[in-house]
Design an enzyme around this catalytic site. Structure first.
Site, PDB file in Angstrom:
ATOM      1  N   GLU A 127      23.811  10.066   4.199  1.00  0.00           N
ATOM      2  CA  GLU A 127      22.878   9.512   3.346  1.00  0.00           C
ATOM      3  C   GLU A 127      23.162   9.046   2.338  1.00  0.00           C
ATOM      4  OE1 GLU A 127      21.548  13.209   5.996  1.00  0.00           O
ATOM      5  OE2 GLU A 127      23.094  12.981   4.799  1.00  0.00           O
ATOM      6  N   SER A 174       3.951   2.617   7.580  1.00  0.00           N
ATOM      7  CA  SER A 174       3.904   1.705   7.114  1.00  0.00           C
ATOM      8  C   SER A 174       5.269   1.480   6.390  1.00  0.00           C
ATOM      9  CB  SER A 174       2.491   2.592   6.180  1.00  0.00           C
ATOM     10  OG  SER A 174       1.770   2.217   6.276  1.00  0.00           O
ATOM     11  N   ASN A 182      18.028  11.841  10.756  1.00  0.00           N
ATOM     12  CA  ASN A 182      16.902  13.472  10.703  1.00  0.00           C
ATOM     13  C   ASN A 182      16.575  13.738   9.337  1.00  0.00           C
ATOM     14  OD1 ASN A 182      15.851  16.217  10.359  1.00  0.00           O
ATOM     15  ND2 ASN A 182      16.664  16.688  12.093  1.00  0.00           N
ATOM     16  N   HIS A 202       1.101  -1.113   0.010  1.00  0.00           N
ATOM     17  CA  HIS A 202      -0.034  -0.042   0.279  1.00  0.00           C
ATOM     18  C   HIS A 202       1.096   0.999   0.217  1.00  0.00           C
ATOM     19  CE1 HIS A 202       0.234  -0.069   4.519  1.00  0.00           C
ATOM     20  NE2 HIS A 202       0.399   1.435   4.317  1.00  0.00           N
ATOM     21  N   ASP A 235       0.427  -7.735   2.122  1.00  0.00           N
ATOM     22  CA  ASP A 235       0.538  -6.440   1.608  1.00  0.00           C
ATOM     23  C   ASP A 235       2.119  -6.661   1.981  1.00  0.00           C
ATOM     24  OD1 ASP A 235       0.399  -3.758   1.689  1.00  0.00           O
ATOM     25  OD2 ASP A 235      -0.164  -3.147   3.840  1.00  0.00           O
ATOM     26  N   GLU A 259      19.869   7.551   6.899  1.00  0.00           N
ATOM     27  CA  GLU A 259      18.943   8.442   7.636  1.00  0.00           C
ATOM     28  C   GLU A 259      19.044   8.634   9.257  1.00  0.00           C
ATOM     29  OE1 GLU A 259      18.052  11.349   6.266  1.00  0.00           O
ATOM     30  OE2 GLU A 259      17.134  10.723   3.934  1.00  0.00           O
TER      31      GLU A 259
END
Length: 246
Positions: free
Chosen positions: A86, A200, A78, A64, A108, A76
């Site tokens: 990064e 998610s 912050n 989803h 899912d 990462e």
């Protein structure tokens, strides 16, 4: 984003992925910087979901969370600042499970292939897939940049939550007729601690293995409504076959 299911945000039948879904860490704590090196941020102009780096070129997330243009951000802490560790890599392919059902939220799960391999180091590393399915009572780590309280803005730094796997019977009682064999519950029936909006797709790691993917729930941290997670152990063959074929 985490999926909201109506009636009662996650009600009886329909599940709708929305940008106001329920998946950020509530009641957790700020992770030690770079202590979750497999955690990624999926960015579509801004952070929308989490994910887990499972090889130097593949990320595991929730179906989803699909967006046609994703950049995977690794290393990462912050997400609103450049801190030096990064790595920003565009997605080359996004492969949803062929049996993903947006209404029931079954299957899912999504694999993302990076356009180029990540450079692995102490701040960007992979997490192993599970050898076995999770058992009730197992303590796990959930992490993400989801909201600290439902409906509020997301935090800038990665949040962590330690929570136990709940039994199938408890999970089914919390969500009658909604839990499939591809889902499990994790968290606290008394409420107060949970994943929430924008968590998610992120990892649930138990004993050093990624056992779950943040999927859905009824609101965030509500009493009697624990978070529901995709059971990664059911998809090992699909993951291995998909990676090998692509």
């Amino acid at each position: 984003m985490k999926i909201c299911i109506f009636f009662t945000l996650l009600g009886t039948v329909a599940a709708f992925p929305t940008e106001d879904n329920d998946d950020r860490i509530v009641g957790g704590y700020t992770c030690q910087e770079h202590s979750v090196p497999y955690q990624v941020s999926l960015n579509a102009g801004s952070h929308i979901c989490g994910g887990s780096l499972i090889t130097d070129q593949w990320v595991l997330s929730a179906a989803h969370c699909y967006h046609p243009q994703l950049q995977v951000r690794l290393g990462e802490h912050n997400i609103y600042e450049i801190e030096g560790a990064e790595q920003f890599i565009d997605a080359a392919k996004m492969i949803l499970h062929p049996d993903y059902d947006k209404w029931t939220v079954d299957n899912d799960i999504m694999l993302i292939k990076l356009k180029s391999p990540a450079t692995l180091n102490s701040k960007v590393s992979t997490i192993p897939l599970p050898q076995y399915c999770p058992t009730a009572g197992t303590e796990c780590l959930v992490s993400g940049w989801g909201v600290l309280k439902f409906g509020f803005e997301s935090p800038s730094v990665l949040q962590c939550l330690d929570a136990p796997v709940l039994s199938d019977s408890v999970c089914h009682k919390a969500y009658p007729r909604q839990i499939t064999n591809n889902m499990f519950c994790l968290g606290f029936l008394e409420g107060g601690k949970d994943s929430c909006q924008y968590d998610s797709g992120g990892p649930v790691v138990c004993n050093g293995e990624v056992q779950g993917i943040v999927s859905w729930g009824d609101g965030c941290a509500l009493e009697g409504k624990p978070g529901v997670y995709t059971k990664v152990c059911n998809y090992l063959n699909w993951i291995q076959q998909t990676v090998a074929a692509n």
